[in-house]
Scaffold this motif. Structure first.
Motif, PDB file in Angstrom:
ATOM      1  N   UNK A 118     -14.247   1.865   5.881  1.00 32.51           N
ATOM      2  CA  UNK A 118     -14.907   0.571   6.018  1.00 32.51           C
ATOM      3  C   UNK A 118     -16.400   0.777   5.786  1.00 32.51           C
ATOM      4  N   UNK A 119     -16.859   0.344   4.622  1.00 32.06           N
ATOM      5  CA  UNK A 119     -18.242   0.571   4.223  1.00 32.06           C
ATOM      6  C   UNK A 119     -19.029  -0.731   4.256  1.00 32.06           C
ATOM      7  N   UNK A 120     -20.099  -0.753   5.028  1.00 28.91           N
ATOM      8  CA  UNK A 120     -20.983  -1.921   5.040  1.00 28.91           C
ATOM      9  C   UNK A 120     -22.252  -1.681   4.246  1.00 28.91           C
ATOM     10  N   UNK A 121     -22.551  -0.422   3.930  1.00 27.19           N
ATOM     11  CA  UNK A 121     -23.780  -0.096   3.211  1.00 27.19           C
ATOM     12  C   UNK A 121     -24.923   0.134   4.164  1.00 27.19           C
ATOM     13  N   UNK A 122     -25.453   1.342   4.172  1.00 24.77           N
ATOM     14  CA  UNK A 122     -26.501   1.722   5.111  1.00 24.77           C
ATOM     15  C   UNK A 122     -27.819   1.968   4.392  1.00 24.77           C
ATOM     16  N   UNK A 123     -28.907   1.656   5.067  1.00 30.81           N
ATOM     17  CA  UNK A 123     -30.233   1.861   4.490  1.00 30.81           C
ATOM     18  C   UNK A 123     -30.488   3.328   4.159  1.00 30.81           C
ATOM     19  N   UNK A 143      -8.706   2.387  17.870  1.00 33.63           N
ATOM     20  CA  UNK A 143      -8.072   2.402  16.550  1.00 33.63           C
ATOM     21  C   UNK A 143      -8.970   3.010  15.473  1.00 33.63           C
ATOM     22  N   UNK A 144     -10.217   3.314  15.817  1.00 32.83           N
ATOM     23  CA  UNK A 144     -11.166   3.892  14.859  1.00 32.83           C
ATOM     24  C   UNK A 144     -11.145   5.408  14.975  1.00 32.83           C
ATOM     25  N   UNK A 145     -10.801   6.075  13.906  1.00 35.29           N
ATOM     26  CA  UNK A 145     -10.740   7.538  13.907  1.00 35.29           C
ATOM     27  C   UNK A 145     -12.110   8.164  14.085  1.00 35.29           C
ATOM     28  N   UNK A 146     -13.114   7.588  13.425  1.00 39.64           N
ATOM     29  CA  UNK A 146     -14.470   8.128  13.532  1.00 39.64           C
ATOM     30  C   UNK A 146     -15.345   7.611  12.412  1.00 39.64           C
ATOM     31  N   UNK A 147     -16.572   8.090  12.392  1.00 38.96           N
ATOM     32  CA  UNK A 147     -17.529   7.726  11.351  1.00 38.96           C
ATOM     33  C   UNK A 147     -17.471   8.750  10.226  1.00 38.96           C
ATOM     34  N   UNK A 148     -17.825   8.330   9.025  1.00 34.49           N
ATOM     35  CA  UNK A 148     -17.798   9.242   7.884  1.00 34.49           C
ATOM     36  C   UNK A 148     -18.748  10.419   8.107  1.00 34.49           C
ATOM     37  N   UNK A 190       0.834  -1.203   0.000  1.00 37.48           N
ATOM     38  CA  UNK A 190       0.000   0.000   0.000  1.00 37.48           C
ATOM     39  C   UNK A 190       0.870   1.255   0.000  1.00 37.48           C
ATOM     40  N   UNK A 191       0.505   2.221  -0.863  1.00 33.80           N
ATOM     41  CA  UNK A 191       1.239   3.471  -0.935  1.00 33.80           C
ATOM     42  C   UNK A 191       1.172   4.257   0.364  1.00 33.80           C
ATOM     43  N   UNK A 192       2.141   5.145   0.568  1.00 27.01           N
ATOM     44  CA  UNK A 192       2.235   5.899   1.827  1.00 27.01           C
ATOM     45  C   UNK A 192       1.022   6.777   2.084  1.00 27.01           C
ATOM     46  N   UNK A 193       0.355   7.217   1.025  1.00 29.05           N
ATOM     47  CA  UNK A 193      -0.797   8.111   1.188  1.00 29.05           C
ATOM     48  C   UNK A 193      -2.031   7.578   0.460  1.00 29.05           C
ATOM     49  N   UNK A 194      -2.083   6.281   0.270  1.00 29.28           N
ATOM     50  CA  UNK A 194      -3.223   5.676  -0.428  1.00 29.28           C
ATOM     51  C   UNK A 194      -4.486   5.756   0.420  1.00 29.28           C
ATOM     52  N   UNK A 195      -5.585   6.067  -0.239  1.00 26.80           N
ATOM     53  CA  UNK A 195      -6.890   5.954   0.422  1.00 26.80           C
ATOM     54  C   UNK A 195      -7.554   4.679  -0.064  1.00 26.80           C
ATOM     55  N   UNK A 196      -8.049   3.865   0.876  1.00 27.37           N
ATOM     56  CA  UNK A 196      -8.657   2.574   0.548  1.00 27.37           C
ATOM     57  C   UNK A 196     -10.135   2.592   0.900  1.00 27.37           C
ATOM     58  N   UNK A 197     -10.959   2.240  -0.058  1.00 30.90           N
ATOM     59  CA  UNK A 197     -12.378   1.993   0.192  1.00 30.90           C
ATOM     60  C   UNK A 197     -12.566   0.481   0.300  1.00 30.90           C
ATOM     61  N   UNK A 198     -12.773   0.000   1.522  1.00 38.27           N
ATOM     62  CA  UNK A 198     -12.976  -1.436   1.742  1.00 38.27           C
ATOM     63  C   UNK A 198     -14.463  -1.721   1.639  1.00 38.27           C
ATOM     64  N   UNK A 221      -8.569   5.178  10.247  1.00 41.36           N
ATOM     65  CA  UNK A 221      -9.659   4.247   9.956  1.00 41.36           C
ATOM     66  C   UNK A 221     -11.011   4.916  10.176  1.00 41.36           C
ATOM     67  N   UNK A 222     -11.824   4.953   9.122  1.00 41.73           N
ATOM     68  CA  UNK A 222     -13.140   5.598   9.155  1.00 41.73           C
ATOM     69  C   UNK A 222     -14.193   4.551   8.817  1.00 41.73           C
ATOM     70  N   UNK A 223     -15.292   4.547   9.553  1.00 42.49           N
ATOM     71  CA  UNK A 223     -16.357   3.556   9.367  1.00 42.49           C
ATOM     72  C   UNK A 223     -17.643   4.258   8.945  1.00 42.49           C
ATOM     73  N   UNK A 224     -18.636   3.460   8.524  1.00 39.22           N
ATOM     74  CA  UNK A 224     -19.938   4.088   8.243  1.00 39.22           C
ATOM     75  C   UNK A 224     -20.870   3.981   9.452  1.00 39.22           C
ATOM     76  N   UNK A 225     -20.871   2.824  10.135  1.00 44.77           N
ATOM     77  CA  UNK A 225     -21.728   2.636  11.309  1.00 44.77           C
ATOM     78  C   UNK A 225     -21.051   1.631  12.236  1.00 44.77           C
TER      79      UNK A 225
END
Length: 330
Positions: free
Chosen positions: A295-300, A269-274, A213-221, A242-246
């Motif tokens: 970290x995207x799980x998909x929200x209603x 270790x979680x920075x916060x929610x989007x 992974x690049x030093x400044x890569x943004x990853x959408x999991x 690390x950013x989460x959706x919920x």
């Protein structure tokens, strides 16, 4: 009063990606501000059919508009091979929150693809470097297309590296986008070195290594949507912003679910929610930020925000098939 039936073509015609991205961003903000209701996703597990059903209801008040509805969606992994049907199919009932009238029944499968791409675009907009021009995609299935379509709306992407076990899927992806981007087949290692990386696979053992992974890569999991799924090396998660959706969904079925359940990863270790980043309660990318992960799980709320866009434009454009679903004579 009539209900509007909207098929796949109607959804695509009336959901321009910039509008969907904006609506999903507004949904994240409404959720974070407490202006949304989203009961937990419920599951009906059907191991005898190698699948499941999921019910996803939501209401949100985005200020200038509000919306309510429910998505009924499945994941049946044998569908393509055995039944000649998509693995994932969804139907959305979109209702008027003031009186509960079902305004529309629409194709939720296409809505899911659009809002998933839009969610990644919102995260990319806040977390990726401003001048991101390269994008890696791991997993060239149907969800990968809207990843590129949406993310290229918020960053000047010109080069794309796509990696998949299936040469046919890679070839189809390249054929779709080669007139718009420099699209190249490549390894996961090559994809992970890009400015933006979207992982869209169903794997249960990490396939992206930290050293790639690049030093400044943004990853959408984006791939993990059930317990046990896991695409990224644990060290990537530990080293990233690390950013989460919920919280409930990601710890149960998102990318972090495995290391979180094992105690490798904690809330610290979680920075916060989007949504916190969208409303300015937490920082997005700063000059000191290195690797970022969404970290995207998909929200209603994303589904209903997208359904709102589709329905409003369909009315404006006189699209769809009106029919009488509810007897309004009382």
């Amino acid at each position: 009063m009539e209900t509007l039936l909207l098929n796949r073509a109607d959804v695509l015609e009336n959901a321009q990606m910039p509008d969907v991205i904006r609506a999903v961003e507004e949904a994240f903000a409404a959720y974070e501000n407490g202006d949304a209701q989203m009961p937990a996703k419920s599951y009906i597990d059907l191991p005898q059919y190698n699948g499941d059903f999921r019910s996803m209801p939501a209401y949100l008040d985005a200020g200038e508009w509000d919306a309510a509805g429910v998505k009924w969606v499945n994941v049946h992994t044998d569908n393509v091979e055995v039944h000649n049907l998509p693995t994932v199919m969804g139907t959305i009932i979109y209702s008027d929150p003031t009186n509960a009238f079902p305004l529309s029944v629409m194709d939720g499968t296409t809505v899911t693809r659009l809002r998933t791409g839009a969610a990644a675009a919102v995260a990319t907009d806040y977390l990726a470097v401003d001048d991101a021009t390269t994008m890696g995609i791991v997993g060239a299935g149907v969800q990968s297309y809207t990843q590129l379509e949406a993310i290229s709306e918020v960053r000047p992407i010109d080069t794309v590296v796509v990696s998949d076990l299936s040469e046919e899927r890679v070839a189809a992806f390249i054929d779709r986008f080669e007139d718009e981007f420099d699209v190249q087949p490549g390894s996961i290692e090559e994809a992970a070195a890009c400015d933006v990386l979207s992982t869209v696979t169903p794997v249960e053992e990490p396939i992206v290594k930290r050293e790639w992974v690049g030093d400044h890569t943004h990853i959408n999991a984006m791939g993990a949507d059930a317990k046990g799924k896991h695409e990224l090396d644990d060290q990537i998660l530990l080293d990233s912003t690390l950013v989460i959706d919920d919280h409930d969904q990601t710890t149960h079925s998102g990318e972090i679910n495995v290391p979180y359940s094992q105690g490798v990863l904690t809330d610290a270790d979680i920075h916060g929610a989007i949504g916190e980043i969208v409303i300015g309660a937490k920082d997005g990318r700063t000059e000191e930020t290195g690797i970022t992960v969404f970290d995207s799980t998909g929200l209603a709320i994303q589904d209903i925000a997208t359904a709102h866009v589709v329905y409003e434009h369909a009315k404006e454009n006189d699209n769809g098939y009106p029919f009488e679903l509810v007897d309004t004579e009382v």
